[in-house]
Scaffold this active site. Structure first.
Site, PDB file in Angstrom:
ATOM      1  N   LYS A 153      -5.110  -9.856  -6.924  1.00 47.31           N
ATOM      2  CA  LYS A 153      -6.453 -10.145  -6.027  1.00 47.31           C
ATOM      3  C   LYS A 153      -7.525  -9.332  -6.337  1.00 47.31           C
ATOM      4  O   LYS A 153      -7.362  -8.035  -6.655  1.00 47.31           O
ATOM      5  CB  LYS A 153      -6.146 -10.141  -4.612  1.00 47.31           C
ATOM      6  CG  LYS A 153      -6.473  -9.251  -3.593  1.00 47.31           C
ATOM      7  CD  LYS A 153      -5.930  -9.292  -2.296  1.00 47.31           C
ATOM      8  CE  LYS A 153      -5.944  -8.107  -1.863  1.00 47.31           C
ATOM      9  NZ  LYS A 153      -5.739  -7.805  -0.390  1.00 47.31           N
ATOM     10  N   LYS A 213     -11.423  -3.690  -3.960  1.00 50.51           N
ATOM     11  CA  LYS A 213     -12.301  -2.611  -4.174  1.00 50.51           C
ATOM     12  C   LYS A 213     -11.449  -1.480  -5.014  1.00 50.51           C
ATOM     13  O   LYS A 213     -12.172  -0.611  -5.816  1.00 50.51           O
ATOM     14  CB  LYS A 213     -12.556  -1.938  -2.910  1.00 50.51           C
ATOM     15  CG  LYS A 213     -13.340  -2.935  -1.974  1.00 50.51           C
ATOM     16  CD  LYS A 213     -13.651  -2.407  -0.402  1.00 50.51           C
ATOM     17  CE  LYS A 213     -14.255  -3.456   0.358  1.00 50.51           C
ATOM     18  NZ  LYS A 213     -13.590  -3.091   1.772  1.00 50.51           N
ATOM     19  N   LYS A 216       0.806  -1.228  -0.043  1.00 51.69           N
ATOM     20  CA  LYS A 216      -0.098  -0.006   0.005  1.00 51.69           C
ATOM     21  C   LYS A 216       0.710   1.110  -0.085  1.00 51.69           C
ATOM     22  O   LYS A 216       0.636   2.339  -0.596  1.00 51.69           O
ATOM     23  CB  LYS A 216      -1.068   0.041   1.330  1.00 51.69           C
ATOM     24  CG  LYS A 216      -2.170  -1.050   1.235  1.00 51.69           C
ATOM     25  CD  LYS A 216      -3.298  -0.701   2.013  1.00 51.69           C
ATOM     26  CE  LYS A 216      -4.232  -1.332   1.832  1.00 51.69           C
ATOM     27  NZ  LYS A 216      -5.276  -1.280   3.107  1.00 51.69           N
TER      28      LYS A 216
HETATM   29  P1  TYM Z   1     -11.132  -5.946   4.087  1.00 54.19           P
HETATM   30  O1  TYM Z   1     -12.154  -4.915   4.472  1.00 54.19           O
HETATM   31  O2  TYM Z   1      -9.728  -5.396   2.948  1.00 54.19           O
HETATM   32  O3  TYM Z   1     -11.771  -7.444   3.587  1.00 54.19           O
HETATM   33  C1  TYM Z   1     -12.712  -7.816   4.305  1.00 54.19           C
HETATM   34  C2  TYM Z   1     -12.477  -9.466   4.257  1.00 54.19           C
HETATM   35  O4  TYM Z   1     -12.611  -9.820   2.827  1.00 54.19           O
HETATM   36  C3  TYM Z   1     -11.420 -10.408   2.682  1.00 54.19           C
HETATM   37  N1  TYM Z   1     -10.965 -10.269   1.372  1.00 54.19           N
HETATM   38  C4  TYM Z   1     -10.749 -11.346   0.256  1.00 54.19           C
HETATM   39  N2  TYM Z   1     -11.327 -12.718   0.519  1.00 54.19           N
HETATM   40  C5  TYM Z   1     -10.735 -13.304  -0.578  1.00 54.19           C
HETATM   41  N3  TYM Z   1     -10.593 -12.841  -1.928  1.00 54.19           N
HETATM   42  C6  TYM Z   1     -10.193 -11.361  -2.052  1.00 54.19           C
HETATM   43  N4  TYM Z   1      -9.836 -11.062  -3.110  1.00 54.19           N
HETATM   44  C7  TYM Z   1     -10.464 -10.679  -0.786  1.00 54.19           C
HETATM   45  N5  TYM Z   1     -10.554  -9.454  -0.582  1.00 54.19           N
HETATM   46  C8  TYM Z   1     -10.879  -9.260   0.587  1.00 54.19           C
HETATM   47  C9  TYM Z   1     -10.423 -10.279   3.776  1.00 54.19           C
HETATM   48  O5  TYM Z   1      -9.369 -11.018   3.814  1.00 54.19           O
HETATM   49  C10 TYM Z   1     -11.148  -9.956   4.826  1.00 54.19           C
HETATM   50  O6  TYM Z   1     -11.575 -11.087   5.605  1.00 54.19           O
HETATM   51  N6  TYM Z   1      -7.821  -5.684   7.755  1.00 54.19           N
HETATM   52  C11 TYM Z   1      -9.037  -6.285   7.475  1.00 54.19           C
HETATM   53  C12 TYM Z   1     -10.140  -5.829   8.506  1.00 54.19           C
HETATM   54  C13 TYM Z   1      -9.970  -6.127   9.822  1.00 54.19           C
HETATM   55  C14 TYM Z   1     -10.132  -7.058  10.632  1.00 54.19           C
HETATM   56  C15 TYM Z   1      -9.858  -6.969  11.877  1.00 54.19           C
HETATM   57  C16 TYM Z   1     -10.444  -8.554  10.105  1.00 54.19           C
HETATM   58  C17 TYM Z   1      -9.913  -4.997  10.829  1.00 54.19           C
HETATM   59  N7  TYM Z   1      -9.493  -5.671  12.065  1.00 54.19           N
HETATM   60  C18 TYM Z   1      -9.977  -7.993  12.855  1.00 54.19           C
HETATM   61  C19 TYM Z   1     -10.355  -9.457  11.146  1.00 54.19           C
HETATM   62  C20 TYM Z   1      -9.922  -9.132  12.441  1.00 54.19           C
HETATM   63  C21 TYM Z   1      -9.308  -5.889   6.080  1.00 54.19           C
HETATM   64  O7  TYM Z   1      -8.558  -4.814   5.530  1.00 54.19           O
HETATM   65  O8  TYM Z   1     -10.268  -6.255   5.470  1.00 54.19           O
END
Ligand code: TYM
Length: 334
Positions: free
Chosen positions: A198, A201, A115
């Site tokens: 991957k 968004k 990032k």
């Molecule tokens: P975020 O908001 O980017 O994504 C939310 C969830 O979706 C999963 N994900 C994917 N899984 C499979 N293929 C993809 N292309 C894909 N893109 C996203 C992510 O792995 C995630 O599970 N840091 C985290 C949010 C967070 C969090 C936490 C998660 C903050 N605190 C505590 C678990 C526990 C994030 O940015 O997810």
């Protein structure tokens, strides 16, 4: 046997409409896990502002993510769904963890490197300490299991390191070691345009991802135009090693229909990708269409969503506040 009660925690950032990767990698599993566990699912707005956000869009995205959880099947009456910034324990514990976690650990985080890119000196400090806040999210609830997509694995390992270092530094057995739950055939859903990237968004191409709000025709068009291959579908996964776009379509079909990749290959070997794409589009429409309709219904009644958030905040704070009290005692604030 551990002394910790099993509890699920996970979070999703309100940085835009959720896509198929979020659904198959995380939210579909959130729904399945609530049959067996006590679950806490959080809209992590504090994580979102580690990069620039438009306040008005952020406000609206928070409710959209909440609506997506409910529309996908999260039971907000039995489980807890809420907004991160409404429970101060997250920030309070994150500060303690900023002082436990090591800069060297954060420097190794591949997501930060990706990032920040070449701009490392000019990104927010928040982006760097993001994984400490994530550890605080999980550990403020003494959560033992964390369902996430594959891209969050390294952050989960850091959460475990932080929990262990806190326990060692203060000579306590206070925090559990949270286990990642990364399962299913679509732990890493790839872009429909480039199987080495991957699904995300932030990809500039709309055709790279399927959104939970896409209408049926858009879903079908995106799958029809997805990159694939002119050769026939092989019968082994090995034969797809250098064809990431094809493997991605097969993984998505497997995850959407709850089959193994081998079962999908068994059904489609020797056929053209166009026939697989047609069935995949139909399956996705079947899954996404009711979710989209329910998201739209829920967003028509924002007052009700705000009530659900307020109830979630109360239930979440009731668990996290005593944890913070005890952390403050352990570190010597009290
Ligand atoms: P975020 O908001 O980017 O994504 C939310 C969830 O979706 C999963 N994900 C994917 N899984 C499979 N293929 C993809 N292309 C894909 N893109 C996203 C992510 O792995 C995630 O599970 N840091 C985290 C949010 C967070 C969090 C936490 C998660 C903050 N605190 C505590 C678990 C526990 C994030 O940015 O997810």
């Amino acid at each position: 046997m551990t002394k910790f009660q099993e509890r699920i925690f996970s979070g999703v950032q309100p940085t835009g409409t959720l896509h198929l990767g979020n659904y198959l990698g995380a939210i579909k599993n959130f729904v399945e896990l609530q049959e067996k566990y006590n679950c806490i699912y959080c809209v992590v707005d504090q994580h979102a502002i580690t990069v620039d956000q438009n306040p008005q869009e952020l406000r609206s995205n928070i409710l959209e993510v909440l609506a997506s959880f409910i529309a996908a099947g999260v039971d907000y009456q039995k489980q807890i769904i809420f907004q991160q910034s409404s429970v101060p324990a997250h920030s309070q514990l994150a500060w303690v963890f900023n002082c436990v976690s090591r800069i060297g650990w954060l420097n190794r985080m591949t997501q930060f490197k990706d990032k920040a890119g070449k701009n490392k000196e000019n990104v927010s400090v928040g982006l760097m300490v993001y994984p400490n806040l994530m550890a605080a999210d999980i550990l403020a609830y003494l959560a033992t299991h964390v369902p996430v997509g594959d891209d969050q694995k390294q952050h989960l390992e850091l959460s475990r390191d932080i929990a262990q270092k806190f326990n060692n530094d203060f000579g306590v057995d206070f925090f559990p070691q949270p286990e990642p739950l990364i399962y299913g055939s679509a732990t890493r859903v790839m872009s429909l345009r480039d199987g080495n990237k991957k699904m995300s968004k932030s990809d500039p191409s709309d055709f790279s991802r399927i959104l939970l709000t896409d209408d049926d025709e858009t879903i079908s068009a995106k799958i029809r135009k997805a990159k694939s291959d002119s050769e026939l579908i092989p019968n082994t996964k090995d034969a797809l090693q250098n064809k990431p776009e094809c493997l991605n379509l097969i993984n998505i079909l497997a995850a959407t229909t709850n089959q193994s990749v081998e079962q999908v290959l068994g059904n489609y070997a020797g056929k053209e990708y166009s026939s697989l794409k047609k069935d995949l589009a139909d399956c996705l429409v079947q899954v996404i269409s009711p979710i989209r309709k329910e998201i739209n219904n829920l967003l028509d009644n924002r007052d009700e969503l705000n009530v659900i958030l307020a109830e979630g905040t109360e239930k979440a704070a009731a668990i996290a506040n005593p944890v913070i009290e005890e952390v403050y005692r352990i570190v010597g604030f009290k």
